[in-house]
Design a protein around this motif. Structure first.
Motif, PDB file in Angstrom:
ATOM      1  N   ILE A 113       1.129  -0.920  -0.562  1.00  0.00           N
ATOM      2  CA  ILE A 113      -0.011   0.016   0.169  1.00  0.00           C
ATOM      3  C   ILE A 113       0.815   1.559   0.240  1.00  0.00           C
ATOM      4  N   LYS A 114       2.030   1.308   1.390  1.00  0.00           N
ATOM      5  CA  LYS A 114       2.985   2.534   0.755  1.00  0.00           C
ATOM      6  C   LYS A 114       3.343   2.414  -0.150  1.00  0.00           C
ATOM      7  N   GLU A 115       3.785   0.897  -1.096  1.00  0.00           N
ATOM      8  CA  GLU A 115       4.682   1.326  -2.502  1.00  0.00           C
ATOM      9  C   GLU A 115       3.497   2.191  -3.655  1.00  0.00           C
ATOM     10  N   LEU A 116       2.228   1.628  -3.284  1.00  0.00           N
ATOM     11  CA  LEU A 116       1.399   2.445  -4.324  1.00  0.00           C
ATOM     12  C   LEU A 116       1.625   3.949  -3.737  1.00  0.00           C
ATOM     13  N   GLU A 117       1.602   4.391  -2.734  1.00  0.00           N
ATOM     14  CA  GLU A 117       0.955   5.164  -3.154  1.00  0.00           C
ATOM     15  C   GLU A 117       1.891   6.470  -3.261  1.00  0.00           C
ATOM     16  N   SER A 118       3.669   5.753  -2.937  1.00  0.00           N
ATOM     17  CA  SER A 118       4.841   6.417  -2.971  1.00  0.00           C
ATOM     18  C   SER A 118       4.394   6.710  -5.165  1.00  0.00           C
ATOM     19  N   PHE A 119       4.177   5.263  -5.756  1.00  0.00           N
ATOM     20  CA  PHE A 119       4.728   5.446  -7.176  1.00  0.00           C
ATOM     21  C   PHE A 119       3.430   6.881  -7.199  1.00  0.00           C
ATOM     22  N   ILE A 120       2.243   6.796  -6.749  1.00  0.00           N
ATOM     23  CA  ILE A 120       0.902   7.818  -7.112  1.00  0.00           C
ATOM     24  C   ILE A 120       1.422   9.220  -6.831  1.00  0.00           C
ATOM     25  N   LYS A 121       2.458   9.368  -6.032  1.00  0.00           N
ATOM     26  CA  LYS A 121       2.838  10.277  -5.221  1.00  0.00           C
ATOM     27  C   LYS A 121       3.861  11.254  -6.666  1.00  0.00           C
ATOM     28  N   THR A 122       5.041   9.612  -6.009  1.00  0.00           N
ATOM     29  CA  THR A 122       6.198  10.680  -7.650  1.00  0.00           C
ATOM     30  C   THR A 122       6.040  10.823  -8.635  1.00  0.00           C
ATOM     31  N   TYR A 123       4.832   9.898  -9.609  1.00  0.00           N
ATOM     32  CA  TYR A 123       4.367  10.436 -10.748  1.00  0.00           C
ATOM     33  C   TYR A 123       4.352  11.500 -10.658  1.00  0.00           C
ATOM     34  N   ALA A 124       2.660  11.832  -9.722  1.00  0.00           N
ATOM     35  CA  ALA A 124       1.750  13.133  -9.795  1.00  0.00           C
ATOM     36  C   ALA A 124       2.851  14.406  -9.983  1.00  0.00           C
ATOM     37  N   THR A 125       4.212  14.210  -9.003  1.00  0.00           N
ATOM     38  CA  THR A 125       4.942  15.559  -8.786  1.00  0.00           C
ATOM     39  C   THR A 125       5.654  15.768  -9.629  1.00  0.00           C
ATOM     40  N   PHE A 126       6.477  14.427 -10.446  1.00  0.00           N
ATOM     41  CA  PHE A 126       7.386  14.672 -11.625  1.00  0.00           C
ATOM     42  C   PHE A 126       6.502  15.414 -13.052  1.00  0.00           C
ATOM     43  N   ALA A 127       5.213  14.723 -12.867  1.00  0.00           N
ATOM     44  CA  ALA A 127       3.565  15.264 -13.778  1.00  0.00           C
ATOM     45  C   ALA A 127       4.015  17.181 -14.275  1.00  0.00           C
ATOM     46  N   CYS A 128       4.071  17.238 -12.477  1.00  0.00           N
ATOM     47  CA  CYS A 128       3.645  18.537 -12.626  1.00  0.00           C
ATOM     48  C   CYS A 128       4.577  19.152 -12.734  1.00  0.00           C
ATOM     49  N   GLU A 129       5.665  18.898 -12.413  1.00  0.00           N
ATOM     50  CA  GLU A 129       7.134  19.404 -12.683  1.00  0.00           C
ATOM     51  C   GLU A 129       7.149  19.364 -14.092  1.00  0.00           C
ATOM     52  N   HIS A 130       7.465  18.955 -15.068  1.00  0.00           N
ATOM     53  CA  HIS A 130       7.152  18.335 -16.336  1.00  0.00           C
ATOM     54  C   HIS A 130       5.906  18.499 -16.586  1.00  0.00           C
ATOM     55  N   PRO A 131       5.065  19.586 -17.228  1.00  0.00           N
ATOM     56  CA  PRO A 131       4.071  19.493 -17.147  1.00  0.00           C
ATOM     57  C   PRO A 131       3.459  19.305 -18.943  1.00  0.00           C
ATOM     58  N   TYR A 132       4.944  19.003 -19.883  1.00  0.00           N
ATOM     59  CA  TYR A 132       5.278  18.141 -20.910  1.00  0.00           C
ATOM     60  C   TYR A 132       4.772  16.695 -21.090  1.00  0.00           C
ATOM     61  N   LEU A 133       4.841  16.014 -20.089  1.00  0.00           N
ATOM     62  CA  LEU A 133       5.589  14.692 -20.063  1.00  0.00           C
ATOM     63  C   LEU A 133       3.898  14.316 -20.846  1.00  0.00           C
ATOM     64  N   PRO A 134       3.184  14.288 -19.084  1.00  0.00           N
ATOM     65  CA  PRO A 134       1.636  13.960 -19.757  1.00  0.00           C
ATOM     66  C   PRO A 134       1.263  14.287 -20.789  1.00  0.00           C
ATOM     67  N   SER A 135       1.125  15.577 -22.024  1.00  0.00           N
ATOM     68  CA  SER A 135       0.960  15.976 -22.821  1.00  0.00           C
ATOM     69  C   SER A 135       1.374  15.078 -24.227  1.00  0.00           C
ATOM     70  N   LEU A 136       2.670  14.595 -23.701  1.00  0.00           N
ATOM     71  CA  LEU A 136       3.720  14.346 -24.855  1.00  0.00           C
ATOM     72  C   LEU A 136       3.030  12.517 -25.274  1.00  0.00           C
ATOM     73  N   LEU A 137       2.607  12.363 -24.135  1.00  0.00           N
ATOM     74  CA  LEU A 137       2.309  10.400 -23.710  1.00  0.00           C
ATOM     75  C   LEU A 137       0.862  10.512 -23.945  1.00  0.00           C
ATOM     76  N   LEU A 138       0.041  11.712 -23.606  1.00  0.00           N
ATOM     77  CA  LEU A 138      -1.391  11.257 -24.014  1.00  0.00           C
ATOM     78  C   LEU A 138      -1.148  11.682 -25.771  1.00  0.00           C
ATOM     79  N   LYS A 139      -0.812  12.358 -26.974  1.00  0.00           N
ATOM     80  CA  LYS A 139       0.006  12.290 -28.043  1.00  0.00           C
ATOM     81  C   LYS A 139       0.228  11.063 -28.678  1.00  0.00           C
ATOM     82  N   GLU A 140       1.914  11.049 -28.420  1.00  0.00           N
ATOM     83  CA  GLU A 140       2.144   9.517 -28.759  1.00  0.00           C
ATOM     84  C   GLU A 140       0.981   8.252 -28.797  1.00  0.00           C
ATOM     85  N   LEU A 141       0.224   7.982 -27.852  1.00  0.00           N
ATOM     86  CA  LEU A 141      -0.802   7.167 -27.636  1.00  0.00           C
ATOM     87  C   LEU A 141      -1.868   7.438 -28.668  1.00  0.00           C
TER      88      LEU A 141
END
Length: 205
Positions: free
Chosen positions: A82-110
């Motif tokens: 459960i803690k590992e899952l929390e870490s995964f979600i929070k870490t991804y959310a933080t990085f995606a927020c700090e690098h907002p091009y990341l989610p937009s590119l992933l959506l575009k590529e897919l």
């Protein structure tokens, strides 16, 4: 040029490119501006990365690997899925927020069924999913989670975070025009905590 100097130049280019793409996005970033930020000749950037797209893919690789390595490192001392899952979600959310091009590119590529996703980017995306899947399977084995279908849950988590970040300005505008609740003032921490709460409920039902 000495190999050490070449590696130093490539690192400078990559570091500055990450900051530039994070601030302005892919389309609004120019190689001229990047060359100025790096204090290098533009030809030098193209020598190492061949094209703007090639540089962008290198940036994506760097960020996705950093997300993966950060989650792995933080979870080394965790013995609770459960803690590992929390870490995964929070870490991804933080990085995606700090690098907002990341989610937009992933959506575009897919958006084209993933048919044009570069091989290296696909490998990094697959590595991140495999880590998520391992956490869920571990939780299922230890009785923390039940009825686990990793791919569906992965898209629920990553898809929601990506869309919440890329649609922020639209959600703010919609709220201003109609007053409808679009979570326009929600912080990335609030969003990730809400997602985690709902995912835990799904996995325990």
């Amino acid at each position: 040029m000495k190999k050490r100097d070449a590696q130093a130049s490539k690192k400078i280019i990559l570091d500055r490119a990450i900051k530039l793409f994070s601030q302005k996005g892919y389309n609004s970033s120019s190689m001229d501006e990047l060359a100025t930020l790096c204090d290098l000749n533009k030809a030098m950037i193209f020598y190492y990365y061949k094209s703007k797209q090639g540089l962008f893919e290198a940036v994506m690789k760097e960020v996705l690997e950093e997300i993966y390595n950060t989650i792995k490192k933080e979870n080394q001392n965790q013995h609770n899925p459960i803690k590992e899952l929390e870490s995964f979600i929070k870490t991804y959310a933080t990085f995606a927020c700090e690098h907002p091009y990341l989610p937009s590119l992933l959506l575009k590529e897919l958006s084209d069924s993933g048919s044009i996703v570069p091989e290296q980017l696909f490998a990094n995306m697959r590595q991140l999913f495999e880590l998520f899947s391992q956490i869920l399977k571990k939780g299922e084995k230890e009785g923390c989670f039940s009825d686990v279908i990793p791919m569906i849950l992965y898209f629920m988590v990553i898809g929601t975070l990506n869309l919440m970040i890329t649609t922020k300005q639209l959600r703010i505008k919609a709220h201003e025009l109609s007053g409808v609740d679009t979570c326009s003032t929600c912080s990335i921490d609030e969003i990730s905590e809400y997602i985690m709460k709902k995912i835990k409920k799904i996995l325990k039902d």
